[in-house]
Design a protein around this motif. Sequence first.
Motif, PDB file in Angstrom:
ATOM      1  N   PRO A  37    -109.870 -26.117 -35.361  1.00 39.42           N
ATOM      2  CA  PRO A  37    -110.684 -25.086 -36.025  1.00 39.42           C
ATOM      3  C   PRO A  37    -110.249 -23.666 -35.698  1.00 39.42           C
ATOM      4  N   PHE A  38    -109.815 -23.431 -34.463  1.00 43.15           N
ATOM      5  CA  PHE A  38    -109.357 -22.089 -34.083  1.00 43.15           C
ATOM      6  C   PHE A  38    -108.003 -21.770 -34.726  1.00 43.15           C
ATOM      7  N   ILE A  39    -107.148 -22.782 -34.843  1.00 38.63           N
ATOM      8  CA  ILE A  39    -105.853 -22.584 -35.500  1.00 38.63           C
ATOM      9  C   ILE A  39    -106.048 -22.225 -36.961  1.00 38.63           C
ATOM     10  N   VAL A  40    -106.958 -22.945 -37.629  1.00 33.92           N
ATOM     11  CA  VAL A  40    -107.236 -22.672 -39.032  1.00 33.92           C
ATOM     12  C   VAL A  40    -107.827 -21.277 -39.208  1.00 33.92           C
ATOM     13  N   GLU A  41    -108.733 -20.911 -38.303  1.00 28.61           N
ATOM     14  CA  GLU A  41    -109.359 -19.599 -38.402  1.00 28.61           C
ATOM     15  C   GLU A  41    -108.342 -18.473 -38.245  1.00 28.61           C
ATOM     16  N   GLY A  42    -107.330 -18.711 -37.394  1.00 27.96           N
ATOM     17  CA  GLY A  42    -106.341 -17.666 -37.166  1.00 27.96           C
ATOM     18  C   GLY A  42    -105.236 -17.630 -38.201  1.00 27.96           C
ATOM     19  N   LEU A  43    -104.758 -18.810 -38.627  1.00 25.96           N
ATOM     20  CA  LEU A  43    -103.602 -18.870 -39.525  1.00 25.96           C
ATOM     21  C   LEU A  43    -103.945 -19.200 -40.963  1.00 25.96           C
ATOM     22  N   LYS A  44    -105.179 -19.658 -41.204  1.00 23.78           N
ATOM     23  CA  LYS A  44    -105.581 -20.094 -42.556  1.00 23.78           C
ATOM     24  C   LYS A  44    -104.629 -21.198 -43.019  1.00 23.78           C
ATOM     25  N   HIS A  45    -104.228 -21.154 -44.302  1.00 24.32           N
ATOM     26  CA  HIS A  45    -103.385 -22.231 -44.818  1.00 24.32           C
ATOM     27  C   HIS A  45    -101.953 -22.175 -44.286  1.00 24.32           C
ATOM     28  N   PHE A  46    -101.566 -21.089 -43.603  1.00 22.89           N
ATOM     29  CA  PHE A  46    -100.235 -21.024 -43.012  1.00 22.89           C
ATOM     30  C   PHE A  46    -100.115 -21.925 -41.780  1.00 22.89           C
ATOM     31  N   CYS A  47    -101.229 -22.552 -41.369  1.00 21.51           N
ATOM     32  CA  CYS A  47    -101.158 -23.535 -40.280  1.00 21.51           C
ATOM     33  C   CYS A  47    -100.272 -24.715 -40.663  1.00 21.51           C
ATOM     34  N   PHE A  48    -100.061 -24.927 -41.977  1.00 23.64           N
ATOM     35  CA  PHE A  48     -99.200 -26.012 -42.422  1.00 23.64           C
ATOM     36  C   PHE A  48     -97.754 -25.819 -41.979  1.00 23.64           C
ATOM     37  N   LEU A  49     -97.360 -24.571 -41.708  1.00 23.63           N
ATOM     38  CA  LEU A  49     -95.989 -24.307 -41.287  1.00 23.63           C
ATOM     39  C   LEU A  49     -95.667 -25.014 -39.973  1.00 23.63           C
TER      40      LEU A  49
END
Length: 510
Positions: free
Chosen positions: A438-450
């Motif tokens: 959840p924290f990764i998503v909050e920080g990177l949004k959809h760029f977490c897929f990278l």
Amino acid sequence: MTGFLPVRDLVNFVLLLQAQYQGLFRMVVVLGIGGTFQIGFQISTITYMSQHVKAFINETWLERHGYPMHQENLLFLWSLIVSILGIGGLLGASGSRYLTVKYGKKKCLLCNNLLMIAAASIMGCSKTAQSFEMILIGRFLCGVSVGFSTPLHHQYVGEISPRKLRGFANSTASFFWSLGKAVGQIAGQRELLGSQSWWPMLMASCGIPALVQLLTLPFFPESPPYLLMHKGDQEGCKKAIRQLWGEGHHQAEIDDIMKEKATMKNIKILSVLELMKDPATRWQLYMIIILTASIQLCGINAIYFYTFEVLQAAGFDERMVYYMTLSLGLAELLATVVCSSIIERLGRKTLLRGGYCIMGSLLAAITVTLSLQDWYFWMPYCSLCLIILFVVVFGLGPGGATVSTRAEIFKLSCRPPAFVISSVFNWLGIFVIGTSFPFIVEGLKHFCFLIFIGVLFTSATVIHLFLPETKGKSIVEITEEFDKLNFKKKHVPATPKHVMEDGYTFCTRL
């Protein structure tokens, strides 16, 4: 017509199992219902109880103390309820090796079902008792039970299957995982058990599969390799083979068991520490860790998370979003069914390597479409199609091939500690990702897929370079392939000459 070939192959496999391997077919179903089915069911149902459980915790706290719980504490308690399954799974997986070696897989699974039934009863009575602590205890016990049974399920299915059906049987673990997800999503709908009144029953329903396995597993035997190599029970091994595989000619499979027995003379089941120190299993250990980590970091959990956002952006009604999300679980289930039919044709290495490459490319495309979904009205629909395709590729490739490969690359003396290590990494990954994502998503949004794209292409490269194909090979042949990596130019001792003699002596008596 070629597009229907995998389905036709699957039907042929099922007909073959029912006609010639009725005992094996039934036992695979029983093991799956009480095995990986439980993991998928636990993971999917908890998401449908979020609002109801939070409201129950708040109401209970208000009744006890006269004031509502602070939002931060409520969020922490809910995250603990979700993640404590991973802590219990870690504990259960750690103890599976010792208990399996001492008591056998069958006895351990039967006792484990009693633990799951107790956990289901505790959670089911939590609302009546006005105790959210019972939910925590029940979820923890569920984690212990599922963490303990998962490595046993994988080992058991691999050991009871003849070579020509080994890949198909091993891939059913992934099928039952996906089936558990789909059943959990269906049961979690508001019209069924996902309502304010019935959510305790949804929590307690995990006891039903455990009860089914508890009542049916006593009618099936221990695995033939376990009976012969660890109990020295040749008559029991013969009886188990006839019960599982029928009265046909099974000389090749019996030869494989005798070869492994000959190589294991005076060799005990290794401990986790002994396995990690053994140079003969170094690359097998590397591969099982890489395969386990790749499944956790392939992005499938992130995809399920973003589905709600994509569908809401497309303008779908919230109730419709729940039904469309259910389509992802069903798509993954159907893909694992097809994987069971193509795994023996294409091989494990091809499905893993190709699957991860395609998934990496799809994640790159999904990242682009999510970035542009506010620019064009039709872009969310493209994202949805790519997401469904990603889930299908996961089910067709890594979802099924990983389980089969992990069960085939270790000798029987190494499987219990190897599956402990794999399960520990798996549950540790579930816990870490569940708390940090959840924290990764909050920080990177959809760029977490990278992050996941890098993991996917790296895994595909490592698999291509170092993982030997296991399709149609005995454990002795697979071990010889790994010995080339483990010892490189060093001399590897040949198989003793008396192996085949022992094998044929046993075969003639069968």
